[in-house]
Design an enzyme around this catalytic site. Structure first.
Site, mmCIF file in Angstrom:
data_model
loop_
_atom_site.group_PDB
_atom_site.id
_atom_site.type_symbol
_atom_site.label_atom_id
_atom_site.label_comp_id
_atom_site.label_asym_id
_atom_site.label_seq_id
_atom_site.Cartn_x
_atom_site.Cartn_y
_atom_site.Cartn_z
ATOM 1 N N GLN A 42 -2.951 -16.363 -2.624
ATOM 2 C CA GLN A 42 -3.387 -15.838 -3.921
ATOM 3 C C GLN A 42 -4.528 -16.646 -4.516
ATOM 4 O O GLN A 42 -5.452 -16.090 -5.108
ATOM 5 C CB GLN A 42 -2.195 -15.791 -4.879
ATOM 6 N N ALA A 70 2.699 4.480 -2.920
ATOM 7 C CA ALA A 70 2.336 5.333 -4.052
ATOM 8 C C ALA A 70 2.394 4.586 -5.378
ATOM 9 O O ALA A 70 1.679 4.950 -6.321
ATOM 10 C CB ALA A 70 3.261 6.551 -4.098
ATOM 11 N N VAL A 71 3.230 3.560 -5.478
ATOM 12 C CA VAL A 71 3.275 2.779 -6.725
ATOM 13 C C VAL A 71 1.970 2.011 -6.915
ATOM 14 O O VAL A 71 1.449 1.914 -8.035
ATOM 15 C CB VAL A 71 4.481 1.827 -6.711
ATOM 16 N N HIS A 72 1.432 1.473 -5.836
ATOM 17 C CA HIS A 72 0.119 0.819 -5.919
ATOM 18 C C HIS A 72 -0.946 1.823 -6.357
ATOM 19 O O HIS A 72 -1.804 1.504 -7.193
ATOM 20 C CB HIS A 72 -0.244 0.221 -4.561
ATOM 21 N N ASP A 95 -8.706 -1.804 -7.962
ATOM 22 C CA ASP A 95 -8.010 -2.007 -6.694
ATOM 23 C C ASP A 95 -7.540 -3.445 -6.519
ATOM 24 O O ASP A 95 -6.564 -3.696 -5.806
ATOM 25 C CB ASP A 95 -8.946 -1.618 -5.537
ATOM 26 N N HIS A 121 0.841 -1.204 0.000
ATOM 27 C CA HIS A 121 0.000 0.000 0.000
ATOM 28 C C HIS A 121 0.873 1.249 0.000
ATOM 29 O O HIS A 121 1.019 1.933 1.022
ATOM 30 C CB HIS A 121 -0.948 -0.006 1.194
#
Length: 521
Positions: free
Chosen positions: A458, A259-261, A407, A257
């Protein structure tokens, strides 16, 4: 009627649309949560340190100098030793206070903001979640000092401004021009931006090419190509300031979580808004809301989930009464930065407030605990075929669904990108589990690195969250080439994680067998 009023006014009435989710947040901007900031006084022993400590130190220094110049001369009498001791203690207190202030300022929490945004709403999630107690090597050296952060922001602003002018062809390549990034890097970044609407966009590479400023650079480009700067008459300096505040309020030490996300979600959101089913219907206001909500949807994320905040009695959990805690904080922080930057200050007050409310409604839709609520509503509308994108309320609902898809779209990316995101989110989960173990708390689901492997996490995430949502999104797009590509990637990635889970399980069995064999005499 002016164009802006026409875009804002028409028919955005959620209660008349028949939609059962996605209504505006209940808290109006005029409530007590939006009241003036109240900074608690810093005191020690009844003295106001902020006001009286400097004067006290000056007095102690004067007394110390007077005693040294007294009859004892340069010697160290009892009075001199006492004065030096008191002075040293006062200096230590002052240094501690300055260090504490620098630490708070480095995290951005001393900026009170404007227009009545309280300190609790402005960059306030992190102080009580001290992830540094783990003292892992990965965390050491990642927290920037206040001075370094300020310098980085100043340099970054020059880079943002220069890069944005370059991308618009306004900068001449003269020997005297300022190049904070190498021409090759700027050229590659500009080339990538020309393909910002393609699904194979490598956000990690783009972040390296922009020297860690992927979110600001991407947003400036998208605002420009979508015509939002001209349409809403946005001030470029205020826009850069707002985007810089948003990017800085993401914590770079979060594996996932960060800034790249946010940049990755923004790029995905842009791709979704370019879908033929949507592109013909969206207004400039819809595009503005979609991009801003995507960029700020996780701002100031503390790196832990809502159950952790609740069971540790974090102040944000109390503030939002254990309901959509993180999402409410992301929204309130975004509004605080909008007002601090003054980006919308030239718009009518009622219009800017309506934009703030709509941003809140879109950001709050990313609450994973409301997944089934939105999914069922989306499915019902698709089954009954009653979605009318001519209605602003229905477009707003689709923006909520689009942001929810963006998201959680990592499993729909190419394998190499998807794998990196999967490892990052699991690393963040494991950090929370390690912290819970340190605090003697029950370890949250998916956060125990000893039992929850990356492939298992996952596969469960894809099966229960991603697949059901994107199945309906594919129906909505009827289906588009992009949605078909995403579903193809999703199925391939799920199968690959399944194979890796089998390998991981076999390795554990082999290790257990080897351990059992060693115990046999």
């Amino acid at each position: 009627m002016p164009v802006l009023d026409k875009l804002w006014a028409p028919d955005f009435r959620m209660q008349d649309s028949g939609l059962t989710v996605g209504v505006y947040p209940d808290e109006p901007p005029g409530s007590r949560l939006w009241g003036p900031p109240r900074t608690p006084p810093v005191s020690c022993g009844g003295l106001s340190l902020a006001l009286e400590l400097p004067a006290l130190i000056r007095q102690l220094r004067a007394a110390w100098r007077a005693r040294r110049r007294g009859p004892q001369g340069p010697g160290r009498g009892e009075g001199s030793v006492w004065a030096e001791t008191v002075l040293d203690e006062a200096e230590e207190v002052k240094q501690d206070l300055e260090n504490s202030s620098a630490h708070l300022e480095a995290d951005g929490r001393l900026n009170a903001g404007h227009a009545g945004v309280s300190l609790a709403e402005r960059r306030g999630s992190y102080p009580l979640i001290n992830l540094r107690i783990l003292k892992t090597s990965a965390q050491r050296g990642e927290v920037e000092s206040g001075t370094r952060r300020k310098l980085k922001r100043l340099l970054s602003f020059q880079r943002y401004f220069h890069a944005s002018r370059l991308l618009r062809g306004l900068v001449s390549h003269t020997p005297g021009s300022l190049h904070l990034l190498d021409d090759d890097y700027l050229g590659q970044a500009a080339h990538m931006l020309s393909k910002a609407d393609t699904w194979n966009f490598d956000i990690f590479l783009f972040d390296r090419l922009t020297n860690g400023n992927s979110l600001v650079t991407l947003m400036c480009h998208l605002f420009n190509v979508c015509g939002l700067i001209h349409h809403f008459q946005l001030d470029m300096v205020k826009l850069h300031r707002f985007l810089g505040l948003v990017q800085d309020d993401y914590h770079s030490h979060n594996p996932y979580h960060n800034a790249v996300h946010a940049a990755d979600v923004t790029q995905a959101m842009y791709c979704y808004m370019k879908e033929p089913k949507l592109a013909e219907q969206l207004t400039p206001l819809d595009v503005l809301l979609g991009l801003m909500a995507a960029a700020a949807h996780d701002v100031d994320h503390p790196g832990v989930n809502q159950p952790f905040l609740i069971k540790t009695r974090h102040h944000l959990a109390s503030l939002y009464q254990n309901t959509s805690v993180l999402e409410s904080h992301h929204w309130r922080s975004t509004v605080g930065m909008l007002r601090e930057s003054g980006l919308l200050s030239h718009l009518p007050a009622d219009m800017s407030q309506d934009i703030e409310q709509q941003l809140g409604s879109i950001i709050l839709a990313t609450d994973i605990s409301r997944q089934n609520e939105f999914l069922l509503s989306f499915r019902e509308h698709l089954d009954s075929r009653d979605l009318d994108l001519q209605l602003a309320s229905h477009r707003h609902f689709i923006l909520q669904i689009a942001l929810k898809c963006a998201d959680v779209c990592n499993p729909c990316r190419d394998w190499e990108l998807s794998r990196q995101w999967s490892e990052r989110v699991c690393e963040e989960f494991y950090r929370q589990g390690d912290l819970e173990r340190k605090l003697n708390l029950e370890i949250s689901p998916l956060c125990d690195k000893q039992t929850d492997s990356v492939p298992a996490v996952q596969i469960g995430f894809i099966s229960y969250i991603v697949e059901p949502l994107f199945d309906e999104w594919q129906r909505f797009t009827e289906p588009s080439p992009l949605s078909q590509l995403m579903m193809s990637n999703l199925h391939k990635n799920k199968a690959r994680w399944g194979r890796l889970r089998c390998v991981h399980a076999q390795q554990e069995e082999d290790e257990d067998g080897a351990g059992d064999g060693e115990d046999i005499p």
